[in-house]
Scaffold this motif. Structure first.
Motif, PDB file in Angstrom:
ATOM      1  N   THR A 274       0.857  -1.184   0.000  1.00  0.00           N
ATOM      2  CA  THR A 274       0.000   0.000   0.000  1.00  0.00           C
ATOM      3  C   THR A 274       0.892   1.232   0.000  1.00  0.00           C
ATOM      4  OG1 THR A 274      -1.727  -1.163   1.238  1.00  0.00           O
ATOM      5  CG2 THR A 274      -1.822   1.236   1.236  1.00  0.00           C
ATOM      6  N   ASP A 275       0.608   2.157  -0.905  1.00  0.00           N
ATOM      7  CA  ASP A 275       1.405   3.381  -0.966  1.00  0.00           C
ATOM      8  C   ASP A 275       1.337   4.121   0.362  1.00  0.00           C
ATOM      9  OD1 ASP A 275       2.199   2.959  -3.569  1.00  0.00           O
ATOM     10  OD2 ASP A 275       0.502   4.052  -4.435  1.00  0.00           O
ATOM     11  N   ASP A 276       2.415   4.839   0.690  1.00  0.00           N
ATOM     12  CA  ASP A 276       2.478   5.592   1.946  1.00  0.00           C
ATOM     13  C   ASP A 276       1.248   6.474   2.117  1.00  0.00           C
ATOM     14  OD1 ASP A 276       4.872   4.387   2.284  1.00  0.00           O
ATOM     15  OD2 ASP A 276       6.106   6.191   2.101  1.00  0.00           O
ATOM     16  N   GLY A 277       0.724   6.468   3.343  1.00  0.00           N
ATOM     17  CA  GLY A 277      -0.478   7.250   3.644  1.00  0.00           C
ATOM     18  C   GLY A 277      -1.769   6.548   3.262  1.00  0.00           C
ATOM     19  N   GLY A 278      -1.695   5.237   2.989  1.00  0.00           N
ATOM     20  CA  GLY A 278      -2.882   4.492   2.586  1.00  0.00           C
ATOM     21  C   GLY A 278      -3.752   4.077   3.767  1.00  0.00           C
ATOM     22  N   GLY A 289     -20.753 -19.745  14.594  1.00  0.00           N
ATOM     23  CA  GLY A 289     -19.681 -20.596  15.083  1.00  0.00           C
ATOM     24  C   GLY A 289     -18.341 -20.403  14.418  1.00  0.00           C
ATOM     25  N   VAL A 290     -18.188 -19.321  13.649  1.00  0.00           N
ATOM     26  CA  VAL A 290     -16.929 -19.056  12.950  1.00  0.00           C
ATOM     27  C   VAL A 290     -16.468 -17.638  13.251  1.00  0.00           C
ATOM     28  CG1 VAL A 290     -15.786 -18.901  10.700  1.00  0.00           C
ATOM     29  CG2 VAL A 290     -17.527 -20.655  11.096  1.00  0.00           C
ATOM     30  N   ALA A 291     -15.190 -17.498  13.625  1.00  0.00           N
ATOM     31  CA  ALA A 291     -14.577 -16.189  13.796  1.00  0.00           C
ATOM     32  C   ALA A 291     -13.958 -15.780  12.472  1.00  0.00           C
ATOM     33  CB  ALA A 291     -13.515 -16.239  14.883  1.00  0.00           C
ATOM     34  N   ARG A 292     -14.280 -14.556  12.025  1.00  0.00           N
ATOM     35  CA  ARG A 292     -13.776 -14.080  10.736  1.00  0.00           C
ATOM     36  C   ARG A 292     -12.981 -12.791  10.949  1.00  0.00           C
ATOM     37  NH1 ARG A 292     -16.412 -17.252   7.105  1.00  0.00           N
ATOM     38  NH2 ARG A 292     -18.431 -18.075   7.767  1.00  0.00           N
ATOM     39  N   LEU A 293     -11.701 -12.860  10.619  1.00  0.00           N
ATOM     40  CA  LEU A 293     -10.820 -11.704  10.715  1.00  0.00           C
ATOM     41  C   LEU A 293     -10.503 -11.232   9.307  1.00  0.00           C
ATOM     42  CD1 LEU A 293      -8.926  -9.745  12.232  1.00  0.00           C
ATOM     43  CD2 LEU A 293      -7.148 -11.509  12.060  1.00  0.00           C
ATOM     44  N   GLN A 294     -10.834  -9.967   9.022  1.00  0.00           N
ATOM     45  CA  GLN A 294     -10.584  -9.396   7.700  1.00  0.00           C
ATOM     46  C   GLN A 294      -9.566  -8.268   7.810  1.00  0.00           C
ATOM     47  OE1 GLN A 294     -14.460  -8.155   6.303  1.00  0.00           O
ATOM     48  NE2 GLN A 294     -14.937 -10.183   5.491  1.00  0.00           N
ATOM     49  N   ILE A 295      -8.557  -8.316   6.944  1.00  0.00           N
ATOM     50  CA  ILE A 295      -7.564  -7.250   6.845  1.00  0.00           C
ATOM     51  C   ILE A 295      -7.604  -6.745   5.405  1.00  0.00           C
ATOM     52  CG2 ILE A 295      -5.114  -6.657   6.970  1.00  0.00           C
ATOM     53  CD1 ILE A 295      -4.823  -8.718   9.170  1.00  0.00           C
ATOM     54  N   GLU A 296      -8.066  -5.500   5.257  1.00  0.00           N
ATOM     55  CA  GLU A 296      -8.268  -4.913   3.931  1.00  0.00           C
ATOM     56  C   GLU A 296      -7.367  -3.702   3.771  1.00  0.00           C
ATOM     57  OE1 GLU A 296     -12.009  -3.540   1.051  1.00  0.00           O
ATOM     58  OE2 GLU A 296     -12.286  -3.798   3.211  1.00  0.00           O
ATOM     59  N   ASP A 297      -6.815  -3.536   2.575  1.00  0.00           N
ATOM     60  CA  ASP A 297      -5.948  -2.388   2.319  1.00  0.00           C
ATOM     61  C   ASP A 297      -6.370  -1.679   1.046  1.00  0.00           C
ATOM     62  OD1 ASP A 297      -4.329  -3.344  -0.112  1.00  0.00           O
ATOM     63  OD2 ASP A 297      -3.918  -4.973   1.299  1.00  0.00           O
ATOM     64  N   SER A 298      -5.885  -0.453   0.890  1.00  0.00           N
ATOM     65  CA  SER A 298      -6.181   0.349  -0.306  1.00  0.00           C
ATOM     66  C   SER A 298      -5.015   0.305  -1.278  1.00  0.00           C
ATOM     67  CB  SER A 298      -6.463   1.802   0.098  1.00  0.00           C
ATOM     68  OG  SER A 298      -5.322   2.368   0.759  1.00  0.00           O
ATOM     69  N   GLY A 299      -4.258  -0.782  -1.247  1.00  0.00           N
ATOM     70  CA  GLY A 299      -3.012  -0.881  -1.998  1.00  0.00           C
ATOM     71  C   GLY A 299      -3.153  -1.218  -3.455  1.00  0.00           C
ATOM     72  N   CYS A 300      -2.092  -1.845  -3.991  1.00  0.00           N
ATOM     73  CA  CYS A 300      -1.966  -2.028  -5.442  1.00  0.00           C
ATOM     74  C   CYS A 300      -2.859  -3.128  -5.991  1.00  0.00           C
ATOM     75  CB  CYS A 300      -0.513  -2.312  -5.801  1.00  0.00           C
ATOM     76  SG  CYS A 300       0.184  -3.746  -4.966  1.00  0.00           S
ATOM     77  N   GLY A 301      -3.486  -3.909  -5.130  1.00  0.00           N
ATOM     78  CA  GLY A 301      -4.401  -4.938  -5.604  1.00  0.00           C
ATOM     79  C   GLY A 301      -3.696  -6.133  -6.223  1.00  0.00           C
ATOM     80  N   ILE A 302      -4.488  -7.088  -6.695  1.00  0.00           N
ATOM     81  CA  ILE A 302      -3.947  -8.344  -7.231  1.00  0.00           C
ATOM     82  C   ILE A 302      -4.709  -8.705  -8.501  1.00  0.00           C
ATOM     83  CG2 ILE A 302      -3.386 -10.743  -6.708  1.00  0.00           C
ATOM     84  CD1 ILE A 302      -3.920 -10.013  -3.726  1.00  0.00           C
ATOM     85  N   GLU A 303      -3.978  -9.055  -9.535  1.00  0.00           N
ATOM     86  CA  GLU A 303      -4.624  -9.529 -10.754  1.00  0.00           C
ATOM     87  C   GLU A 303      -5.251 -10.894 -10.516  1.00  0.00           C
ATOM     88  OE1 GLU A 303      -1.998  -9.473 -14.037  1.00  0.00           O
ATOM     89  OE2 GLU A 303      -1.654  -7.298 -13.968  1.00  0.00           O
ATOM     90  N   ALA A 304      -6.326 -11.169 -11.233  1.00  0.00           N
ATOM     91  CA  ALA A 304      -7.084 -12.410 -11.009  1.00  0.00           C
ATOM     92  C   ALA A 304      -6.221 -13.652 -11.205  1.00  0.00           C
ATOM     93  CB  ALA A 304      -8.287 -12.445 -11.950  1.00  0.00           C
ATOM     94  N   ASP A 305      -5.360 -13.656 -12.246  1.00  0.00           N
ATOM     95  CA  ASP A 305      -4.560 -14.853 -12.513  1.00  0.00           C
ATOM     96  C   ASP A 305      -3.405 -15.016 -11.539  1.00  0.00           C
ATOM     97  OD1 ASP A 305      -3.084 -12.728 -13.372  1.00  0.00           O
ATOM     98  OD2 ASP A 305      -2.668 -13.503 -15.375  1.00  0.00           O
TER      99      ASP A 305
END
Length: 515
Positions: A274-278, A289-305
């Motif tokens: 993630t670029d500085d200041g993101g 019955g499931v704990a879900r931890l999500q870590i989301e960023d505004s960074g460069c992303g990922i291509e599908a392939d």
């Protein structure tokens, strides 16, 4: 093209026995691609004597898959062209074979083509050897690439450390410069420790020797601990972090250290790409019955392939998305492996380049009883902290590296303890027999008498009852096997002030309570 075997001469002029003993499969075919002659070797492949194959269409004989490979060369041969090529053929009678195939026109003296000869040589054994050789070459190339990457990743922090050390040696650094130099050395050393730890952890998981200490944990506390551990890294990039944690405990059965490692690696990944200041968002919720931890960023992303291979060892983002931070491509591999070892799953989502990414860790939650056990343990730990405080301990450092002994003694002294050191097992046993220390930091890889043998001999001495024996090793405790029972604790090298401080404080409180 020139072909060594002349099938017409073979068929017309040689005794049948000689034709049948040829290792090459020989067949003559009509313009309609029906078999008009085969030798015994050819017939053996298709499970019938030569007379039974006469008149059989080639397509029916070899099967549809092989015919797709042979059809064009056969037609070329009927058009008067000699064709030679190597290919894999899947045949109904003998399975998959790597073959050298020669299709040669059968022509009259006036040049008219009246059929063709098909010669097949089985090269499967040679092909297998060739594939093995190629596999070894690729493995060697991959090994060299990995070693090169490791060298590159270690040289980067070493360059920074070397530069500030040289600056300090010149003696012109003021207090501010001196403080910044120490911070840089500390930061880069921790970075190198993380690289080495990741390398060793991947190797341990592959060997099945990773150790997990499973117990009820409040995932909220582990997330907060991970955020604190990554505070410096996130601060360097000036990222804004939003944290959403539920009010009630989210209990999971997990290894505390390894789960903190998982969350820290995901936070490090988000900060790096993630670029500085993101923006980085950390969300935790529990449902069904499931704990879900999500870590989301505004960074460069990922291509599908690229998502499919994202968790592969030594894999990184595509070159266009590489950051100066670099890395060995092991962080996400460890995330997936450690989460799955603890009964969970990891998923990743991204809408593509420059669209950020989201990683989700799912773990099964534990029962209400586990929450109560956790609360009781926390209360007991708090009570222990309130009833005693850490005091200075007498510590013996045993290591064959003189610089390690000297550095450890200096560090322990600064931390308020009385420290001494020896370089071999015999001196360690003699020292303990005369003046037993409170705690022994014992290197495993000692010459002549290794640390395990020292521990074994110490177990028969009266002084052992009052000494806490701590193994110091570059390998995990699991590699000690049954010998691990000879020790009271295990520290993984390099043991910094945090790990040492926790160990010494715990022992200091215990002895304070005993008194």
């Amino acid at each position: 093209m020139q072909v060594e075997i002349k099938p017409k001469a073979l068929v017309d002029n040689r005794p049948r026995a000689q034709v049948d003993t040829r290792p090459v499969l020989i067949a003559r075919m009509t313009p309609a691609l029906h078999v008009s002659f085969t030798n015994a070797a050819y017939a053996d492949w298709f499970g019938a004597p030569p007379p039974a194959l006469l008149g059989t269409p080639v397509r029916e004989l070899v099967g549809e898959a092989a015919y797709k490979v042979l059809r064009e060369p056969l037609q070329q041969s009927l058009a008067g062209e000699a064709v030679r090529f190597d290919a894999w053929l899947t045949l109904r009678a003998v399975g998959r074979r790597y073959c050298r195939i020669e299709c040669i026109p059968d022509q009259r003296e006036d040049g008219e083509t009246i059929g063709l000869f098909a010669l097949i040589t089985d090269l499967t054994p040679e092909a297998g050897l060739h594939e093995q050789t190629q596999g070894l070459e690729m493995a060697g190339q991959h090994r060299n690439e990995v070693l090169s990457r490791i060298g590159h990743e270690l040289r980067n922090p070493l360059t920074s450390v070397r530069s500030v050390l040289d600056q300090l040696f010149l003696g012109d650094a003021d207090h501010v410069t001196h403080a910044r130099a120490l911070q840089l050395i500390d930061r880069q050393t921790r970075h190198m420790e993380r690289l080495v730890r990741d390398l060793l952890d991947v190797a341990r998981i592959r060997r099945g020797s990773i150790e997990l200490i499973m117990a009820p944990r409040d995932l909220r506390e582990l997330v907060q601990e991970s955020l604190q551990a990554m505070e410096v890294v996130i601060g360097e990039h000036r990222h804004q972090v939003q944290v959403e944690l539920p009010d009630a405990p989210v209990m999971v059965c997990a290894d505390e250290t390894r789960l903190v490692q998982v969350v820290s690696n995901l936070l490090d990944n988000a900060a790096k790409y993630t670029d500085d200041g993101g923006q980085i968002s950390v969300r935790l919720r529990s449902d069904e019955g499931v704990a879900r931890l999500q870590i989301e960023d505004s960074g460069c992303g990922i291509e599908a392939d690229a998502i499919t291979g994202l968790f592969d060892a030594y894999s990184q983002a595509p070159p266009a998305l590489h950051r100066a931070d670099g890395g060995l491509g092991l962080g996400l591999t460890l995330v997936k492996q450690l989460v799955e070892l603890q009964g969970g799953q990891v998923a990743v989502y991204s809408d593509g380049p420059q669209c950020g990414s989201l990683f989700e860790v799912s773990l099964p939650v534990t029962s209400e009883r586990a929450k109560q056990v956790k609360q009781i343990r926390k209360l007991a730990a708090t009570t222990a902290l309130d009833t005693g405080s850490a005091s200075g301990l007498r510590v013996l450092v045993v290591d064959d590296n003189a610089e390690v002994v000297k550095a450890m003694i200096q560090l322990l002294t600064v931390m308020g303890h009385q420290a001494s050191g020896v370089s071999n097992g015999s001196d360690a046993l003699a020292t303990i027999a005369v003046a037993p220390p409170d705690l022994v930091l014992l290197d495993i890889g000692l010459p002549e008498m290794d640390g395990i043998e020292v521990a074994r001999r110490l177990s028969g001495m009266a002084a052992r009852a009052s000494v806490k024996l701590v193994a110091m090793s570059g390998y995990a405790a699991g590699t000690l096997g049954d010998a691990a029972a000879l020790f009271d604790a295990h520290l993984l090298k390099p043991a910094g002030r945090d790990a040492l401080g926790a160990l010494l404080s715990s022992e200091g409180r215990k002895r304070s309570l005993d008194r």
